[in-house]
Design a protein around this motif. Structure first.
Motif, mmCIF file in Angstrom:
data_model
loop_
_atom_site.group_PDB
_atom_site.id
_atom_site.type_symbol
_atom_site.label_atom_id
_atom_site.label_comp_id
_atom_site.label_asym_id
_atom_site.label_seq_id
_atom_site.Cartn_x
_atom_site.Cartn_y
_atom_site.Cartn_z
ATOM 1 N N ARG B 164 0.794 -1.106 -0.009
ATOM 2 C CA ARG B 164 0.023 -0.061 -0.056
ATOM 3 C C ARG B 164 0.947 1.296 -0.122
ATOM 4 N NH1 ARG B 164 -5.193 0.962 0.278
ATOM 5 N NH2 ARG B 164 -6.184 2.632 1.185
ATOM 6 N N ALA B 167 2.400 1.793 -3.466
ATOM 7 C CA ALA B 167 1.483 2.424 -4.361
ATOM 8 C C ALA B 167 0.938 3.997 -4.145
ATOM 9 C CB ALA B 167 0.246 1.412 -4.283
ATOM 10 N N LEU B 168 0.881 4.253 -2.878
ATOM 11 C CA LEU B 168 0.854 5.782 -2.529
ATOM 12 C C LEU B 168 1.931 6.669 -2.997
ATOM 13 C CD1 LEU B 168 -0.748 7.984 -1.093
ATOM 14 C CD2 LEU B 168 0.827 7.250 0.894
ATOM 15 N N ALA B 171 1.493 6.975 -6.587
ATOM 16 C CA ALA B 171 0.735 8.085 -6.991
ATOM 17 C C ALA B 171 0.815 9.408 -6.547
ATOM 18 C CB ALA B 171 -0.554 7.480 -6.354
ATOM 19 N N PRO B 174 4.238 12.121 -9.260
ATOM 20 C CA PRO B 174 4.377 13.229 -10.115
ATOM 21 C C PRO B 174 4.247 14.708 -9.576
ATOM 22 C CG PRO B 174 2.461 11.569 -10.875
ATOM 23 C CD PRO B 174 3.163 11.202 -9.433
ATOM 24 N N ASN B 186 -2.961 -1.284 7.044
ATOM 25 C CA ASN B 186 -3.601 -0.714 5.536
ATOM 26 C C ASN B 186 -4.084 0.603 5.603
ATOM 27 O OD1 ASN B 186 -3.733 -1.883 3.163
ATOM 28 N ND2 ASN B 186 -6.139 -2.157 3.304
ATOM 29 N N HIS B 187 -3.754 1.220 6.689
ATOM 30 C CA HIS B 187 -4.149 2.721 6.998
ATOM 31 C C HIS B 187 -2.673 3.706 6.494
ATOM 32 C CE1 HIS B 187 -6.065 5.888 9.689
ATOM 33 N NE2 HIS B 187 -6.698 5.593 8.813
ATOM 34 N N VAL B 188 -3.012 4.588 6.006
ATOM 35 C CA VAL B 188 -1.994 5.499 5.799
ATOM 36 C C VAL B 188 -1.904 6.539 6.893
ATOM 37 C CG1 VAL B 188 -0.717 7.205 4.250
ATOM 38 C CG2 VAL B 188 -2.000 5.189 3.229
ATOM 39 N N ALA B 190 1.073 8.631 7.561
ATOM 40 C CA ALA B 190 1.745 9.867 7.401
ATOM 41 C C ALA B 190 2.239 9.834 6.014
ATOM 42 C CB ALA B 190 2.593 10.093 8.461
ATOM 43 N N VAL B 191 2.460 10.871 5.225
ATOM 44 C CA VAL B 191 2.817 11.189 4.169
ATOM 45 C C VAL B 191 4.177 12.205 4.331
ATOM 46 C CG1 VAL B 191 2.783 11.849 1.680
ATOM 47 C CG2 VAL B 191 0.904 10.540 2.837
#
Lengths: 291, 291
Positions: B164, B167-168, B171, B174, B186-188, B190-191
């Motif tokens: 996951r 994949a994040l 995404a 770009p 399965n829980h995001v 932090a980015v």
């Protein structure tokens, strides 16, 4: 689901009340329209002083049986969840759930993101004969409208940052992560995660203090958008007075939200605060999300 | 570009040296192979004690003319940028740039994200007759290899979180934003943005303390990956001893990185620290990024 057909404005609205002033803005709006309101005040979240103004009962988010009994006692069909509630730990929700029958579904719901969790809880709740409504359905006045609110206009460079922020939120939408980002000078500075919008803005302020934000003060935009395909009965992005304070503190130019998809608590106070702080607020038409 | 053809291992390697121990790991590796090394130590970033072990000169990142003179004096053709350097403010870089001729290009470069900035700086640098090389080209030993490093294995649920996270990151690639995320159950959570990996991990630790991380201690993964299409001569994601400490402190299970696309400073020390902290380190094959 006979509950849906029989639900009407004659029955009082049950508000499951989280943090902030928004639940009470909705309560006021609904009462002004002539409909009665009862409050299920979430312990640790709801504001006790404001809750005291309405027929109310205190309880936990996980006290499913208690919530159902409260709503039935007051003859409610329509239930609305409003206000900040941080995704609780599974072990905190579980012990109180009314029926052991729904346990496996709750656990399964926890495996997904927030949106998945909320949808599952909603479905279970509807099986009990209630209708889950969105705050925006019963009080559309609380939604941000298209265009600029207040006296400050976004500049051209802000428009660029807004477009980039919306495109980013669109790209991460399938991951059920945050609903907000900060973009300055076309550069993504922050993406909201479990910390929430206020903490993200505080982070930008902190980074700016130590010289790690290349964009100059007064540039950069907080962009908020509901997730694509989100069940809008839950957890629509919202802006409140503390959002404006956070934006000003972070040295950003303003905030852009999706019109019709964002709730605004205390709109008058927010617009006044934004004008004072020279911060813009703009509602982007839903059609303008993908540019 | 005759410089590229004439560049060879006989000329000393110029290391533009940012923060951390990684530049010196590379310097050691290169010297062991029989090639000389000179250090252009970035003021405020490079470690003075370690820099003192090599022929070196102190300077600013923006002192372009000074850097070129230093490299030419030592007969260098190959230049490598290594180590943490936070994207500097434009006004901090500008005053020192050697030639007014490149100014408009620097300003244009600043409008893009980090990757765009680095590519533009690289192109300008090459026009001066140098060859910009990646740390991974001159010291491939510093790259994380495929498979598990150390004694701790990722569990099945960790594999799900890794997929996951990758994949994040794919995404958001770009948008030239961060190169890391934290996923748990399965829980995001932090980015990474402008704050960097260490600050992001500190945030998770903080959120966990106040009960806002639903996943239990010992679950969750830090996932790092280079941006798709990133110029790998710059700013490859890296893990160091402080990354392991941050992961342990945040209560995560481990870290997953893209094999061949991530540098590891002090691999022995890191693996030992990871084993002690019961934290896994896994290199995912590049081909496994999109699953």
């Amino acid at each position: 689901m006979t509950s849906i057909e029989t639900a009407n404005d004659e029955t009082p609205l049950a508000i499951v009340c989280g943090a902030g002033t928004l639940p009470f803005t909705v309560a006021e709006t609904v009462e002004r329209s002539g409909r009665r309101v009862v409050i299920y005040a979430l312990r640790g979240w709801a504001d006790p002083k404001l809750a005291a103004r309405y027929p109310h009962q205190w309880g936990g988010l996980g006290q499913f049986g208690r919530l159902c009994r409260f709503a039935r006692e007051h003859g409610c069909h329509d239930v609305v969840f409003i206000g900040g509630v941080v995704r609780p730990s599974l072990w905190r929700v579980l012990p109180d759930w009314g029926s052991i029958r729904v346990l496996p579904r709750i656990i399964a719901a926890y495996r997904g993101g927030d949106d998945h969790l909320l949808k599952s809880l909603g479905a279970i709740f509807e099986e009990q004969g209630f209708r889950l409504v969105g705050a925006h359905e019963i009080a559309p006045e609380i939604l941000v409208t298209e265009g600029v609110l207040g006296a400050v206009q976004p500049a051209d460079c802000d428009r660029g940052d807004i477009a980039r922020g919306l495109a980013l939120l669109d790209a991460i939408s399938p991951f059920d992560v945050g609903q907000a980002a900060v973009v300055a000078g076309n550069h993504v500075l922050a993406v909201e995660g479990a910390e929430g919008t206020d903490a993200m803005l505080a982070r930008i302020a902190e980074l700016r203090k130590i010289g790690r934000i290349p964009a100059s003060r007064g540039t950069g935009v907080l962009v908020k958008a509901p997730k694509a395909g989100q069940d809008r009965r839950f957890d629509l992005p919202s802006i409140g007075p503390q959002t404006i304070a956070g934006i000003a503190n972070a040295g950003l130019a303003g905030v852009a939200v999706v019109a019709g998809g964002t709730v605004i608590a205390e709109p008058d106070a927010i617009v006044m605060a934004a004008n004072r702080a020279k911060v813009f607020i703009v509602g982007i038409p839903e059609s303008g999300r993908k540019q």
